[in-house]
Scaffold this motif. Structure first.
Motif, PDB file in Angstrom:
ATOM      1  N   ASN A  80       7.932 -52.385 -47.795  1.00 23.42           N
ATOM      2  CA  ASN A  80       9.367 -53.019 -47.704  1.00 23.42           C
ATOM      3  C   ASN A  80       8.878 -54.506 -47.745  1.00 23.42           C
ATOM      4  O   ASN A  80       8.129 -55.631 -46.404  1.00 23.42           O
ATOM      5  N   SER A  81       8.629 -54.996 -48.607  1.00 29.32           N
ATOM      6  CA  SER A  81       7.780 -56.421 -48.519  1.00 29.32           C
ATOM      7  C   SER A  81       8.657 -57.506 -48.738  1.00 29.32           C
ATOM      8  O   SER A  81       8.873 -57.508 -50.404  1.00 29.32           O
ATOM      9  N   PRO A  82       8.461 -59.038 -48.790  1.00 29.99           N
ATOM     10  CA  PRO A  82       8.067 -58.652 -46.985  1.00 29.99           C
ATOM     11  C   PRO A  82       9.191 -57.791 -46.441  1.00 29.99           C
ATOM     12  O   PRO A  82      11.124 -57.945 -46.144  1.00 29.99           O
ATOM     13  N   GLY A  83       8.615 -57.843 -44.666  1.00 24.66           N
ATOM     14  CA  GLY A  83       9.302 -57.024 -44.265  1.00 24.66           C
ATOM     15  C   GLY A  83      10.019 -57.722 -43.172  1.00 24.66           C
ATOM     16  O   GLY A  83       9.409 -58.320 -42.442  1.00 24.66           O
ATOM     17  N   THR A  84      11.121 -58.255 -42.720  1.00 22.14           N
ATOM     18  CA  THR A  84      11.674 -58.181 -41.639  1.00 22.14           C
ATOM     19  C   THR A  84      11.662 -58.288 -40.069  1.00 22.14           C
ATOM     20  O   THR A  84      12.231 -56.614 -40.212  1.00 22.14           O
ATOM     21  N   ILE A  85      11.007 -58.956 -39.739  1.00 22.37           N
ATOM     22  CA  ILE A  85      11.405 -58.389 -37.639  1.00 22.37           C
ATOM     23  C   ILE A  85      12.864 -59.655 -37.397  1.00 22.37           C
ATOM     24  O   ILE A  85      11.906 -60.558 -36.957  1.00 22.37           O
ATOM     25  N   ASP A  86      13.734 -58.833 -37.207  1.00 17.94           N
ATOM     26  CA  ASP A  86      14.826 -60.143 -36.280  1.00 17.94           C
ATOM     27  C   ASP A  86      14.281 -60.042 -34.680  1.00 17.94           C
ATOM     28  O   ASP A  86      13.629 -59.734 -33.961  1.00 17.94           O
ATOM     29  N   ALA A  87      15.040 -61.343 -34.487  1.00 19.39           N
ATOM     30  CA  ALA A  87      14.366 -61.586 -32.713  1.00 19.39           C
ATOM     31  C   ALA A  87      15.190 -60.976 -32.297  1.00 19.39           C
ATOM     32  O   ALA A  87      15.007 -60.612 -30.996  1.00 19.39           O
ATOM     33  N   ASP A  88      16.083 -59.815 -32.578  1.00 19.89           N
ATOM     34  CA  ASP A  88      16.515 -59.422 -31.485  1.00 19.89           C
ATOM     35  C   ASP A  88      15.676 -57.207 -32.163  1.00 19.89           C
ATOM     36  O   ASP A  88      15.540 -57.220 -30.343  1.00 19.89           O
ATOM     37  N   TYR A  89      14.873 -57.506 -31.596  1.00 11.29           N
ATOM     38  CA  TYR A  89      13.594 -56.588 -32.496  1.00 11.29           C
ATOM     39  C   TYR A  89      13.020 -56.448 -31.036  1.00 11.29           C
ATOM     40  O   TYR A  89      12.599 -57.113 -30.629  1.00 11.29           O
ATOM     41  N   ARG A  90      13.392 -55.287 -30.267  1.00  8.12           N
ATOM     42  CA  ARG A  90      12.176 -55.169 -28.899  1.00  8.12           C
ATOM     43  C   ARG A  90      11.310 -53.929 -28.959  1.00  8.12           C
ATOM     44  O   ARG A  90      10.490 -53.530 -27.564  1.00  8.12           O
ATOM     45  N   GLY A  91      10.968 -53.529 -30.576  1.00  3.55           N
ATOM     46  CA  GLY A  91      10.076 -52.494 -30.658  1.00  3.55           C
ATOM     47  C   GLY A  91       8.827 -52.437 -31.098  1.00  3.55           C
ATOM     48  O   GLY A  91       8.433 -54.492 -31.064  1.00  3.55           O
ATOM     49  N   GLU A  92       7.870 -51.484 -30.981  1.00 10.04           N
ATOM     50  CA  GLU A  92       6.676 -51.719 -31.550  1.00 10.04           C
ATOM     51  C   GLU A  92       6.524 -52.506 -32.893  1.00 10.04           C
ATOM     52  O   GLU A  92       7.221 -52.015 -33.664  1.00 10.04           O
ATOM     53  N   ILE A  93       6.034 -53.336 -33.188  1.00  9.17           N
ATOM     54  CA  ILE A  93       5.344 -53.961 -34.428  1.00  9.17           C
ATOM     55  C   ILE A  93       5.020 -52.737 -35.450  1.00  9.17           C
ATOM     56  O   ILE A  93       3.696 -52.922 -34.604  1.00  9.17           O
ATOM     57  N   GLY A  94       5.285 -52.225 -36.359  1.00  9.45           N
ATOM     58  CA  GLY A  94       4.736 -51.276 -36.926  1.00  9.45           C
ATOM     59  C   GLY A  94       4.754 -51.965 -38.231  1.00  9.45           C
ATOM     60  O   GLY A  94       5.292 -52.809 -39.538  1.00  9.45           O
ATOM     61  N   VAL A  95       3.767 -51.637 -39.633  1.00 10.99           N
ATOM     62  CA  VAL A  95       3.414 -51.988 -41.122  1.00 10.99           C
ATOM     63  C   VAL A  95       3.226 -50.637 -41.636  1.00 10.99           C
ATOM     64  O   VAL A  95       2.851 -49.956 -41.649  1.00 10.99           O
ATOM     65  N   ILE A  96       3.940 -51.130 -42.863  1.00 11.44           N
ATOM     66  CA  ILE A  96       3.929 -50.151 -44.020  1.00 11.44           C
ATOM     67  C   ILE A  96       3.504 -49.956 -44.512  1.00 11.44           C
ATOM     68  O   ILE A  96       3.745 -51.307 -45.533  1.00 11.44           O
ATOM     69  N   LEU A  97       2.190 -49.864 -45.176  1.00 15.86           N
ATOM     70  CA  LEU A  97       1.285 -49.387 -45.405  1.00 15.86           C
ATOM     71  C   LEU A  97       1.472 -48.102 -46.790  1.00 15.86           C
ATOM     72  O   LEU A  97       1.751 -47.262 -46.306  1.00 15.86           O
TER      73      LEU A  97
END
Length: 147
Positions: A80-97
């Motif tokens: 999912n490119s680009p993947g979006t991380i919103d300012a209110d997300y608090r989980g681990e950052i993950g990358v779908i390869l």
């Protein structure tokens, strides 16, 4: 300048925090925090952990993008490119390869797998209306100007 807080997950002290690989780079390289090598077969995709959480101001989003070298040399990109991380997300950052290549791709701990670019998110106010202005393009979309 914006302050972005980063917190490593326990057991990831050996994983470097995101960093730029050149002075004028826009993206921060992300590395894999896998506990053992992960195989991604052709046509397959997997979520790869990075070993950290982010806290960023409301005015920012982080975008996860592919690394051009992996895409060109191995056919590896982010699903999912680009993947979006919103300012209110608090989980681990993950990358779908995803592996678009012809050979199995092995992800090892510490491999550079993607890049993270920060973007300013403007405040938007929608105003409902009965009419919008005309343009030369009009309703033309998806390839209307040719391929």
């Amino acid at each position: 300048m914006f302050e972005v807080k980063i917190k490593r997950l326990p057991g990831n002290e050996d994983i470097p925090i995101p960093r730029k690989m050149s002075q004028l780079a826009s993206g921060f390289d992300l590395v894999a925090a896998v506990s053992e090598p992960v195989s991604i077969f052709p046509g397959e995709w997997k979520l790869i952990p990075t070993g950290f959480y982010l806290e960023m101001p409301a005015q920012l989003e982080a975008q996860i993008r592919p690394r051009s070298g992996l895409a060109l040399k191995k056919g590896i990109t982010t699903l999912n490119s680009p993947g979006t991380i919103d300012a209110d997300y608090r989980g681990e950052i993950g990358v779908i390869l995803i592996n678009h290549g012809k050979e199995t791709f092995i992800v090892n701990r510490g491999d550079r797998i993607a890049q993270m670019v920060f973007q300013h998110v403007p405040e938007i106010r929608f105003t409902e209306t009965e009419q919008i202005s005309e343009t030369d393009r009009g309703k033309g979309g998806f390839g209307h100007t040719g391929i």
